[in-house]
Design a protein around this motif. Structure first.
Motif, mmCIF file in Angstrom:
data_model
loop_
_atom_site.group_PDB
_atom_site.id
_atom_site.type_symbol
_atom_site.label_atom_id
_atom_site.label_comp_id
_atom_site.label_asym_id
_atom_site.label_seq_id
_atom_site.Cartn_x
_atom_site.Cartn_y
_atom_site.Cartn_z
ATOM 1 N N ALA A 69 0.830 -1.208 0.000
ATOM 2 C CA ALA A 69 0.000 0.000 0.000
ATOM 3 C C ALA A 69 0.858 1.250 0.000
ATOM 4 O O ALA A 69 0.541 2.244 -0.667
ATOM 5 N N GLY A 70 1.961 1.221 0.747
ATOM 6 C CA GLY A 70 2.840 2.388 0.773
ATOM 7 C C GLY A 70 3.448 2.677 -0.584
ATOM 8 O O GLY A 70 3.583 3.843 -0.985
ATOM 9 N N VAL A 71 3.828 1.628 -1.312
ATOM 10 C CA VAL A 71 4.390 1.819 -2.656
ATOM 11 C C VAL A 71 3.343 2.451 -3.569
ATOM 12 O O VAL A 71 3.632 3.401 -4.313
ATOM 13 N N TRP A 72 2.123 1.949 -3.515
ATOM 14 C CA TRP A 72 1.070 2.468 -4.397
ATOM 15 C C TRP A 72 0.716 3.917 -4.045
ATOM 16 O O TRP A 72 0.476 4.729 -4.937
ATOM 17 N N VAL A 73 0.691 4.239 -2.762
ATOM 18 C CA VAL A 73 0.391 5.619 -2.366
ATOM 19 C C VAL A 73 1.488 6.557 -2.854
ATOM 20 O O VAL A 73 1.210 7.684 -3.292
ATOM 21 N N ASP A 74 2.752 6.110 -2.806
ATOM 22 C CA ASP A 74 3.855 6.956 -3.281
ATOM 23 C C ASP A 74 3.855 7.105 -4.798
ATOM 24 O O ASP A 74 4.417 8.064 -5.334
ATOM 25 N N ARG A 75 3.249 6.166 -5.509
ATOM 26 C CA ARG A 75 3.247 6.230 -6.969
ATOM 27 C C ARG A 75 2.226 7.224 -7.506
ATOM 28 O O ARG A 75 2.403 7.783 -8.589
ATOM 29 N N PHE A 76 1.148 7.439 -6.778
ATOM 30 C CA PHE A 76 0.044 8.232 -7.302
ATOM 31 C C PHE A 76 -0.221 9.445 -6.419
ATOM 32 O O PHE A 76 0.280 9.543 -5.297
ATOM 33 N N ARG A 77 -1.054 10.332 -6.912
ATOM 34 C CA ARG A 77 -1.472 11.485 -6.115
ATOM 35 C C ARG A 77 -2.397 11.016 -4.998
ATOM 36 O O ARG A 77 -3.141 10.051 -5.145
ATOM 37 N N ARG A 78 -2.339 11.723 -3.857
ATOM 38 C CA ARG A 78 -3.044 11.259 -2.672
ATOM 39 C C ARG A 78 -4.538 11.598 -2.716
ATOM 40 O O ARG A 78 -5.364 10.830 -2.209
ATOM 41 N N ARG A 79 -4.892 12.727 -3.289
ATOM 42 C CA ARG A 79 -6.294 13.158 -3.309
ATOM 43 C C ARG A 79 -7.201 12.138 -3.990
ATOM 44 O O ARG A 79 -8.258 11.784 -3.434
ATOM 45 N N PRO A 80 -6.879 11.616 -5.203
ATOM 46 C CA PRO A 80 -7.761 10.595 -5.800
ATOM 47 C C PRO A 80 -7.869 9.334 -4.942
ATOM 48 O O PRO A 80 -8.928 8.698 -4.914
ATOM 49 N N ILE A 81 -6.786 8.962 -4.240
ATOM 50 C CA ILE A 81 -6.849 7.778 -3.372
ATOM 51 C C ILE A 81 -7.864 8.007 -2.265
ATOM 52 O O ILE A 81 -8.669 7.120 -1.944
ATOM 53 N N LEU A 82 -7.856 9.209 -1.675
ATOM 54 C CA LEU A 82 -8.811 9.525 -0.615
ATOM 55 C C LEU A 82 -10.246 9.455 -1.134
ATOM 56 O O LEU A 82 -11.137 8.919 -0.466
ATOM 57 N N ILE A 83 -10.471 9.998 -2.324
ATOM 58 C CA ILE A 83 -11.824 10.026 -2.885
ATOM 59 C C ILE A 83 -12.317 8.602 -3.160
ATOM 60 O O ILE A 83 -13.440 8.236 -2.791
ATOM 61 N N VAL A 84 -11.476 7.796 -3.817
ATOM 62 C CA VAL A 84 -11.875 6.421 -4.147
ATOM 63 C C VAL A 84 -12.122 5.616 -2.876
ATOM 64 O O VAL A 84 -13.101 4.850 -2.779
ATOM 65 N N ALA A 85 -11.258 5.792 -1.864
ATOM 66 C CA ALA A 85 -11.428 5.046 -0.607
ATOM 67 C C ALA A 85 -12.718 5.453 0.093
ATOM 68 O O ALA A 85 -13.451 4.596 0.617
ATOM 69 N N ASP A 86 -13.037 6.743 0.102
ATOM 70 C CA ASP A 86 -14.272 7.195 0.741
ATOM 71 C C ASP A 86 -15.503 6.675 0.011
ATOM 72 O O ASP A 86 -16.449 6.177 0.633
ATOM 73 N N LEU A 87 -15.506 6.770 -1.314
ATOM 74 C CA LEU A 87 -16.651 6.296 -2.092
ATOM 75 C C LEU A 87 -16.808 4.770 -1.962
ATOM 76 O O LEU A 87 -17.923 4.256 -1.856
#
Length: 422
Positions: A69-87
């Motif tokens: 998960a840490g590798v994937w979070v570092d690869r991408f922007r954090r804002r879209p990850i937050l949105i997808v996780a919340d939805l």
């Protein structure tokens, strides 16, 4: 000290959006913490084994996916990850009242939701922790983390009471719908954040397309290659594993060993929450006075002593209750006094492009380790008794305290990069 963290919210609109979403979703999650097991017990008549599995599935994703998960979070922007996780969590939790309304809800559905929502929470928490230093000036990190900690403590204190009332009024599955709605609101708040550009990588960092193993190795080096980070990671892991030993036993100890009424048990649990709120409020000033390293060490010491104090409770009811509440207050006060500086130090010590991996590694060690601590506590409580297990738990946490006290943390007076001008 309320003005210090309200100042960071007023002066930083982007962090205020993140904080608002976290505050709303934290209350929703606190409701689900009560409503989910009540749904399993009351509606689905779950067995003790099924309840254990349901509880474990919320933590298992940290063990399975924590490092990747840490590798994937570092690869991408954090804002879209937050949105997808919340939805995603809104859809998962929203399915529970819908299935319940049609009489289709089964324990397998709750288990699937617990596991998948736990995985999304892992990504969301990792992304939000790494996003904070991108939104907040380093000199304000302590106040920002204190504000985030206050979210969690207030929600954990008030949420269960709200959940109990909602379950009483509208049934447990419908109460979970409130959490689903809270994640929708949090997704809107995340959508409104203007995230800075992706962090620049150092010249010796492997590219984002590098194999997973190379990127995991880089993250582990960032944790254990720095003396301060290594001391934090080892001491926090020791404390978390030992602390988890007493977590499942405290209420059992109050009821079976101390013979407390449900009313007094409720007060004792509330004392932890109230003390945690107080600790979150004073943490920035406390760190300013002692330094973040010593604040972390003192916080660990307070929590470590709690197990010994709890084990010493006894005698007349007034004395028993006083000692018990003191132990609970030590736990509640100590938690934010070490949690706020350790999170701030991680954000300050680790380069931004590595922060996702370091955060996920941390959660794997600390949160994943709690799974083994809880199991060990149950075994020792059965074989040795509850009081001896509380003492052993406190002794284990003292090992974490001693590890930190003998490390360079004891002389760290300022957050690196936020030293006062001379």
């Amino acid at each position: 000290m309320l003005w210090r963290w309200t100042a960071v919210l007023r002066s930083n609109r982007e962090f205020a959006k993140l904080w608002t979403g976290q505050a709303i979703s934290s209350f929703g999650s606190a409701v689900t913490t009560v409503a989910m097991p009540l749904t399993a017990v009351v509606v689905l008549h779950a067995s003790p084994l099924q309840m254990g599995v349901l509880s474990a599935l919320t933590v298992v994703p940290h063990l399975l996916f924590g490092l990747p998960a840490g590798v994937w979070v570092d690869r991408f922007r954090r804002r879209p990850i937050l949105i997808v996780a919340d939805l995603g969590r809104a859809l998962l939790l929203g399915a529970i009242p819908v299935l319940g309304a049609f009489g289709l809800l089964r324990i397998e559905h709750l288990c699937a939701v617990a596991f998948l929502a736990g995985a999304l929470t892992l990504f969301s928490d990792t992304a939000s922790t790494t996003l904070v230093p991108a939104l907040v000036d380093r000199k304000r990190l302590m106040e920002a983390n204190s504000a985030s900690m206050l979210n969690q403590t207030v929600a954990a204190t008030a949420g269960p009471s709200v959940a109990g009332g909602l379950v009483q009024l509208v049934t447990a599955p419908i109460a979970i719908a409130l959490d689903a709605i809270s994640y929708l609101v949090s997704a809107v708040c995340s959508f409104l954040i203007r995230e800075p550009s992706h962090p620049v990588r150092s010249d010796d960092s492997p590219p984002r397309s590098a194999p997973m193993r190379a990127q995991l190795t880089e993250g582990l080096r960032a944790v254990f290659g720095n003396p301060l980070m290594s001391a934090l990671a080892v001491s926090a892991t020791l404390g978390a594993v030992a602390g988890a030993m007493q977590g499942p036993l405290v209420v059992l100890y109050m009821v079976r060993e101390l013979h407390l009424s449900p009313f007094l048990v409720g007060i004792a649990v509330t004392v932890v929450g109230v003390a945690s709120i107080a600790g979150a409020l004073v943490a920035p000033a406390f760190c300013d006075r002692l330094g973040p390293g010593r604040s972390y060490i003192v916080g660990q010491l307070l929590v470590s002593l709690a197990g010994f104090v709890l084990a010493a409770a006894g005698g007349p009811m007034v004395l028993l209750a006083s000692v018990l509440f003191l132990g609970q207050a030590l736990t509640g006060l100590g938690l934010p006094l070490f949690a706020v500086p350790q999170r701030t130090l991680r954000q300050a010590l680790v380069p931004d492009h590595l922060l996702g991996r370091v955060t996920a590694t941390w959660r794997t060690l600390v949160i994943g380790g709690q799974t083994f601590g809880a199991l060990l506590g149950g075994l020792l409580g059965t074989e040795l008794g509850l009081r001896p297990t509380l003492v052993l738990s406190g002794a284990g946490m003292l090992l974490g305290f001693l590890w930190a006290a003998r490390s360079p943390l004891r002389s760290l007076m300022h957050v690196p990069g936020a030293e006062p001008a001379t």
